[in-house]
Enzyme design. Structure first.
Site, PDB file in Angstrom:
ATOM      1  CG  ASN A 182      -1.943  -1.088   1.208  1.00  0.00           C
ATOM      2  OD1 ASN A 182      -2.311  -1.616   0.164  1.00  0.00           O
ATOM      3  ND2 ASN A 182      -2.414  -1.467   2.386  1.00  0.00           N
ATOM      4  CG  ASP A 209      -0.285   0.762   4.897  1.00  0.00           C
ATOM      5  OD1 ASP A 209       0.462   0.543   5.868  1.00  0.00           O
ATOM      6  OD2 ASP A 209      -1.228   0.020   4.593  1.00  0.00           O
TER       7      ASP A 209
END
Length: 314
Positions: A33, A243
């Site tokens: 991510n 993320d």
């Protein structure tokens, strides 16, 4: 080039309540991510991992290529892709159960060299827990740091994967002298049992703590403490929000030519307000839509001022 090292996996996300709810596969993994978010923000990025040759693995690599991420450092294997079954709470928070035995990413081996032009390497999540790959990623972290490369760490703690918490906590502390930027959630910090000030003194130039909707706070090695509030948004889920923060911090530091300990140390209150505010807005966009869907650069075109709170240096 910002290199992201760690796992890529498939999140199985329930479409309704109940243990037998239909599950929809989604591309995921904290490092994956982060790499996608960097690509969408426009940072030159590469992904360093070991990915299965199965259909899930191909889909993961296709997404990275679509976002402009260099996948040439990726190792391939015939083992299956790791699966993470997500449970989404009423507040949008996500918890996971992992299926990791015999999967491809656990067999990662440390590369002999990083891609040409590498300015930073980011690490975190399951890849630093599951052996034998964890030791290989640890080797890469220490080697990159010793060569003067900026390193970022997001432990993104998954307690269900950690059989010996005290051993992991000791190992985490052993990484800190090799870490330039430590980012972790308030929940991670509580589980690890230390303090941002102590961790900053052990090595990182800065420690960023995310506090969900309450915003972000950074603690610098020099004793500074700066905070920004969270962005108000209707939360669909929080998958990939942390993320996205990783990617936004790295992207923002690169834009400021501050991907170094001295560059981080030179940031003042206004600099941190801008950087943390950018990360908060990026995370809010991710939270406003289902799954790990970080924002593109054009979604940050609108500039806005971000208030900051500063504590006296201690």
């Amino acid at each position: 080039m910002i290199v992201v090292a760690g796992e890529a996996l498939i999140d199985l996300v329930p479409q309704s309540a109940g243990a037998l709810a239909a599950l929809t596969p989604a591309l995921g993994g904290g490092p994956f991510n982060t790499a996608v978010a960097l690509g969408r923000l426009g940072s030159p990025a590469a992904f360093c991992s070991r990915v299965s040759r199965d259909a899930f693995g191909e889909a993961l690599l296709d997404r990275l290529r679509e976002t402009g991420v260099d996948v040439s450092p990726v190792q391939r294997g015939d083992e299956p892709t790791t699966l993470a079954v997500a449970t989404v709470g009423a507040d949008g928070s996500a918890a996971y159960t992992f299926y990791v035995e015999g999967t491809a990413d656990r067999l990662f081996t440390a590369p002999r060299a990083l891609p040409a032009g590498t300015r930073a390497v980011s690490f975190g999540t399951c890849s630093l827990v599951l052996e034998p790959g964890a030791s290989a990623y640890e080797e890469l972290l220490r080697t990159a740091s010793a060569r003067g490369v900026f390193t970022a760490l997001d432990p993104n703690v998954r307690p269900g994967l950690i059989p010996d918490p005290e051993a992991y906590r000791a190992r985490f502390e052993s990484w800190l002298p090799s870490v330039s930027l430590l980012k972790l959630s308030a929940e991670d910090a509580e589980w690890l049992g230390g303090s941002p000030r102590t961790w900053a003194a052990a090595g990182p130039a800065a420690v960023v703590v995310t506090r969900g909707g309450d915003g972000l706070t950074v603690f610098t090695r020099g004793g500074g403490e700066y905070s920004v509030p969270g962005e108000r948004v209707e939360v669909v889920d929080t998958i990939g929000a942390g993320d996205t923060v990783n990617a936004a911090l790295l992207h923002g530091l690169a834009a400021r030519d501050a991907l170094s300990d001295t560059g981080v140390a030179a940031l003042d209150a206004d600099g941190w307000a801008g950087l943390l505010g950018f990360a908060a807005r990026a995370a809010a966009v991710t939270c406003s839509r289902a799954g790990a869907e970080p924002p593109y650069a054009h979604e940050h075109n609108r500039q806005q001022s971000v208030p900051t709170e500063r504590s006296e240096e201690r």
